[in-house]
Enzyme design. Structure first.
Site, PDB file in Angstrom:
ATOM      1  N   TYR A  36       8.607   6.240  14.126  1.00 19.29           N
ATOM      2  CA  TYR A  36       7.276   5.690  14.403  1.00 19.29           C
ATOM      3  C   TYR A  36       6.384   6.751  15.048  1.00 19.29           C
ATOM      4  O   TYR A  36       5.249   6.973  14.614  1.00 19.29           O
ATOM      5  CB  TYR A  36       7.413   4.480  15.317  1.00 19.29           C
ATOM      6  CG  TYR A  36       6.110   3.781  15.648  1.00 19.29           C
ATOM      7  CD1 TYR A  36       5.463   3.000  14.692  1.00 19.29           C
ATOM      8  CD2 TYR A  36       5.536   3.892  16.912  1.00 19.29           C
ATOM      9  CE1 TYR A  36       4.275   2.359  14.993  1.00 19.29           C
ATOM     10  CE2 TYR A  36       4.356   3.246  17.219  1.00 19.29           C
ATOM     11  CZ  TYR A  36       3.728   2.483  16.257  1.00 19.29           C
ATOM     12  OH  TYR A  36       2.538   1.847  16.556  1.00 19.29           O
ATOM     13  N   THR A  77       0.676  -8.240  20.620  1.00 17.64           N
ATOM     14  CA  THR A  77       0.362  -8.778  19.295  1.00 17.64           C
ATOM     15  C   THR A  77       1.626  -9.376  18.691  1.00 17.64           C
ATOM     16  O   THR A  77       2.734  -9.131  19.186  1.00 17.64           O
ATOM     17  CB  THR A  77      -0.179  -7.678  18.369  1.00 17.64           C
ATOM     18  OG1 THR A  77       0.865  -6.711  18.147  1.00 17.64           O
ATOM     19  CG2 THR A  77      -1.402  -6.991  18.976  1.00 17.64           C
ATOM     20  N   VAL A  94       0.799  -1.224   0.000  1.00 20.43           N
ATOM     21  CA  VAL A  94       0.000   0.000   0.000  1.00 20.43           C
ATOM     22  C   VAL A  94       0.833   1.276   0.000  1.00 20.43           C
ATOM     23  O   VAL A  94       0.279   2.374   0.014  1.00 20.43           O
ATOM     24  CB  VAL A  94      -0.994   0.022   1.178  1.00 20.43           C
ATOM     25  CG1 VAL A  94      -2.144  -0.934   0.939  1.00 20.43           C
ATOM     26  CG2 VAL A  94      -0.299  -0.276   2.498  1.00 20.43           C
ATOM     27  N   LYS A 135       2.977   8.439  13.365  1.00 21.48           N
ATOM     28  CA  LYS A 135       1.651   8.330  13.971  1.00 21.48           C
ATOM     29  C   LYS A 135       1.073   9.699  14.307  1.00 21.48           C
ATOM     30  O   LYS A 135      -0.142   9.898  14.258  1.00 21.48           O
ATOM     31  CB  LYS A 135       1.722   7.436  15.209  1.00 21.48           C
ATOM     32  CG  LYS A 135       2.064   5.973  14.876  1.00 21.48           C
ATOM     33  CD  LYS A 135       1.108   5.366  13.860  1.00 21.48           C
ATOM     34  CE  LYS A 135       1.360   3.886  13.640  1.00 21.48           C
ATOM     35  NZ  LYS A 135       0.425   3.281  12.659  1.00 21.48           N
TER      36      LYS A 135
END
Length: 265
Positions: free
Chosen positions: A162, A197, A70, A166
């Site tokens: 990161y 996760t 993407v 965000k």
């Protein structure tokens, strides 16, 4: 609570899971399917997205898949066309793609910086660029972008690319919410906290703590609710924001962190 998303078509970016278990994307795609949505699932990892699709199909849900990077404009455009060919509309866009590279400006290479920004930020621009015209023509839709509490708070170690990416996602979301609200499009952000996760068990996160066991123990200790959340906590927040229950909610940053940001200012 069943059928909260009955017959809604969800274009789901990042529907695979990095490794065994339930990542945010895999859990959310399955949760939406369980609520009656038709899922167009895509991921850069073809095996991972097919694993998610297999769960949905076995439970009687409707799902189509494609492999897609993407961060590449031509691949996103092709994926959107494939979704429209399959389902004829797009009601929900869920942007779940994201990577993390610990380190500050001196540790990160320019190539690392550019790659992370392309995956975490440019991907959202590309999906919105191609899907917003569809939603506005239909009279509305819901966009959900996955951000992080790292956009507003420290995670306890440097991950500047990161955190910056965000923060950009949050600002992007507010702009879409403001300018596309009159066209019936809602846009919201979810800010997960420290989640257990498959992503965090990769070497580049575990290495900060020395071992997987030390990482889990340290991160659990930071959470007022005593342990990290998981992919399903983000998934059910996503279902809510995608549903008509949230029809008057747009431009928000929904924090799903077990209370961490109450402690860290």
């Amino acid at each position: 609570m069943a059928d909260r998303l009955k017959d809604k078509v969800v274009f789901f970016s990042g529907a695979g899971s990095i490794g065994p278990g339930w990542g945010n994307g895999k859990a959310a795609a399955v949760a939406m399917a369980r609520e009656g949505a038709k899922i167009f699932a895509l991921d850069v990892n073809g095996d991972a997205v097919e694993e998610t699709a297999k769960v949905i199909r076995e439970e009687g849900g409707a799902v189509e898949t494609t492999t897609c990077d993407v961060s590449k404009a031509d691949q996103v455009e092709a994926a959107v066309k494939k979704c429209m060919d399959a389902f004829g509309r797009i009601d929900v866009l869920d942007n779940n793609v994201g990577i993390i590279d610990p380190g500050g400006p001196e540790e990160l290479s320019e190539e690392q910086w550019d790659r992370l920004m392309a995956i975490n930020v440019k991907s959202i621009y590309l999906t919105c660029r191609h899907i917003l015209p569809i939603m506005t023509k239909q009279g509305g839709g819901s966009i959900i972008n996955i951000s992080s509490i790292a956009s507003t708070h420290s995670l306890g170690y440097s991950c500047i690319s990161y955190s910056a990416s965000k923060g950009a996602v949050n600002a992007f979301t507010r702009d879409i919410a403001l300018n596309y609200g009159p066209k019936g499009v809602r846009c919201n952000t979810i800010l997960p906290g420290l989640m257990n996760t498959p992503l965090i068990h990769r070497g580049n996160v575990t290495s900060v703590y020395g071992s997987t066991e030390a990482m889990v123990k340290a991160r659990d200790a930071l959470v007022p609710l005593s342990k990290m959340g998981d992919g399903w906590d983000v998934a059910w927040a996503s279902v809510f924001l995608a549903s008509d229950e949230a029809k008057h909610i747009t431009g928000i940053e929904l924090v799903v962190d077990g209370g961490i940001t109450l402690k860290v200012k």
